[in-house]
Design an enzyme around this catalytic site. Structure first.
Site, PDB file in Angstrom:
ATOM      1  N   ASP A  31      -2.173   2.582  -4.528  1.00 59.33           N
ATOM      2  CA  ASP A  31      -3.419   2.780  -3.911  1.00 59.33           C
ATOM      3  C   ASP A  31      -4.348   1.811  -4.210  1.00 59.33           C
ATOM      4  O   ASP A  31      -4.565   1.200  -5.067  1.00 59.33           O
ATOM      5  CB  ASP A  31      -3.871   4.411  -4.690  1.00 59.33           C
ATOM      6  CG  ASP A  31      -2.736   5.195  -3.842  1.00 59.33           C
ATOM      7  OD1 ASP A  31      -2.173   5.207  -2.865  1.00 59.33           O
ATOM      8  OD2 ASP A  31      -2.617   6.291  -4.472  1.00 59.33           O
ATOM      9  N   HIS A  39       0.745  -1.255   0.205  1.00 56.05           N
ATOM     10  CA  HIS A  39       0.008  -0.094   0.118  1.00 56.05           C
ATOM     11  C   HIS A  39       0.788   1.142   0.048  1.00 56.05           C
ATOM     12  O   HIS A  39       0.290   2.238  -0.466  1.00 56.05           O
ATOM     13  CB  HIS A  39      -0.905   0.054   1.207  1.00 56.05           C
ATOM     14  CG  HIS A  39      -2.213   0.867   1.024  1.00 56.05           C
ATOM     15  ND1 HIS A  39      -2.395   1.472   0.010  1.00 56.05           N
ATOM     16  CD2 HIS A  39      -3.449   0.719   1.905  1.00 56.05           C
ATOM     17  CE1 HIS A  39      -3.525   2.264  -0.267  1.00 56.05           C
ATOM     18  NE2 HIS A  39      -4.278   1.617   1.243  1.00 56.05           N
TER      19      HIS A  39
END
Length: 422
Positions: free
Chosen positions: A397, A393
């Site tokens: 995104d 992450h």
């Protein structure tokens, strides 16, 4: 005297474990001849001597961990002992010395020596894994009398099968079975304690590093496999005829779909290096292969430039090399993305762990027929597969991760588009 050092292997490999010495002290060594087998994090490699001579000293033992550049052997001058492979090609002088020795011993001693020499020769010439060789030595089994189950390579399970055979079929005396070690915390409960292999320890360490050093998250979707299964059924026979027997599987479809999705979402083809993000402009796709030594991930190079047949053939070749312990370091490093298929083991859903130096991994799963709502008025049984994308992450995104997986879904559900692109 010249030293043999652990060679440079790959940028990510700094050490290894000596799996087996192929030469003993006093053995003659030719230039470029392998003297030991080294187990690394990824593959086993043979270390060769850069000089001809005699192995005069072993500076490390089997099971020792050695670093790249460390001296592990010394090569001296001279002819040394004949290698085991050439033990029967004696010179006249050697034959005369042998005859003199035989005259000084009883016939029984000579016969025993000859049997032992033959056993040593057979042990060396049989094609076996390093762990099988060690296991055979520890249990007093002659590898020449063990029948391999697959690929003409003797493995530990073949030795176990040999030992479990009825006593009347045994030609050599078996060593007594090892006593199971007991874990002190539970003295009344039977347990087995054994050292983890280097590869297993490395895998455990790297998996923990990924969990600790990445912001790993997993997103899921499901794929209707109806169209790709029908296409494969229609094309598979002609595909095999056109491509020398190469089978059309699902992996090539998912590989091609992954390449298309990576081009659309380049962040998924990236990695973090310090304060920099490196986006890879190549598409080397790793395919997880299950072996006796655990999961290995060799890479199919330049998948964007390969057609379906080339990808399928390369995957099949890498799988065979992995199971026969013939993968090289070039097969195992510098990939950009990985696909793992837990469905071959029956997994319906999982959260795969990212491979090192990558940003994401695609997980395939079992194809399960279940009722699906086609529209408001229609429900049909469809072959469905859950797919998962685990991703870092920090780089990717949620929007990109979901979009990537949706692209995979759309391409697999419309496989003709993939064939046209290829």
């Amino acid at each position: 005297m010249p030293e043999v050092k652990v060679p440079e292997l790959a940028e990510s490999i700094t050490e290894g474990t000596i799996a087996e010495w192929l030469k003993n002290v006093g053995d003659s060594v030719e230039k470029g001849e392998a003297i030991l087998e080294l187990e690394t994090d990824k593959v086993n490699v043979e270390v060769v001597s850069e000089e001809a001579g005699v192995l005069s000293e072993q500076l490390a033992s089997e099971g020792d961990t050695v670093e790249v550049g460390q001296a592990i052997a010394v090569i001296g001058e001279g002819s040394g002992n004949a290698s085991k492979e050439n033990s029967n090609d004696n010179t006249p002088q050697q034959n005369e010395e042998t005859n003199n020795k035989k005259e000084e011993t009883t016939n029984k001693s000579a016969d025993n020596a000859e049997v032992n020499q033959t056993n040593d020769y057979n042990q060396q010439r049989v094609n076996a894994t390093p762990s099988a060789r060690r296991y055979a030595r520890e249990n007093g089994v002659n590898l020449a009398e063990v029948s391999p189950k697959t690929n003409d390579v003797v493995r530990k399970e073949d030795i176990d099968k040999k030992q479990q055979a009825p006593a009347s079929t045994q030609t050599t005396q078996q060593a007594p079975a090892k006593e199971e070690k007991k874990y002190n915390q539970y003295p009344t409960k039977p347990v087995i304690r054994e050292k983890m292999s280097r590869r297993k320890k490395t895998a455990a360490k790297k998996l923990l590093e990924v969990s600790n050093n990445t912001a790993m998250l997993t997103t899921f979707n499901e794929v209707d496999m109806t169209n790709v299964m029908e296409l494969r059924k229609r094309k598979k026979e002609q595909f095999m005829k056109d491509h020398d027997g190469t089978k059309l599987g699902f992996m090539s479809f998912f590989t091609k779909a992954s390449v298309a999705a990576l081009k659309k979402y380049p962040e998924v083809n990236a990695e973090i290096d310090g304060d920099d993000m490196i986006t890879k402009q190549y598409y080397d796709i790793g395919v997880a292969v299950s072996t006796d030594d655990g999961l290995l991930v060799p890479f199919v190079r330049d998948c964007d430039k390969k057609n379906f047949a080339e990808i399928e053939a390369e995957i099949a070749n890498l799988a065979v090399k992995a199971r026969e312990k013939k993968l090289g370091l070039d097969d195992m490093v510098n990939g950009s993305f990985t696909i793992t298929n837990g469905g071959i083991f029956g997994s319906m859903m999982s959260t795969p762990i990212i491979n090192g130096n990558q940003a994401a991994i695609l997980g395939m799963h079992s194809i399960i027929t279940r009722p699906i709502a086609i529209d408001q008025d229609t429900i049909e049984n469809r072959p469905m597969m859950y797919i998962a994308l685990s991703y870092d992450h920090r780089i990717i995104d949620g929007k990109e991760a979901v979009g990537f997986l949706k692209t995979i879904k759309e391409l697999i559900e419309n496989p003709e588009d993939l064939l046209l692109e290829s």
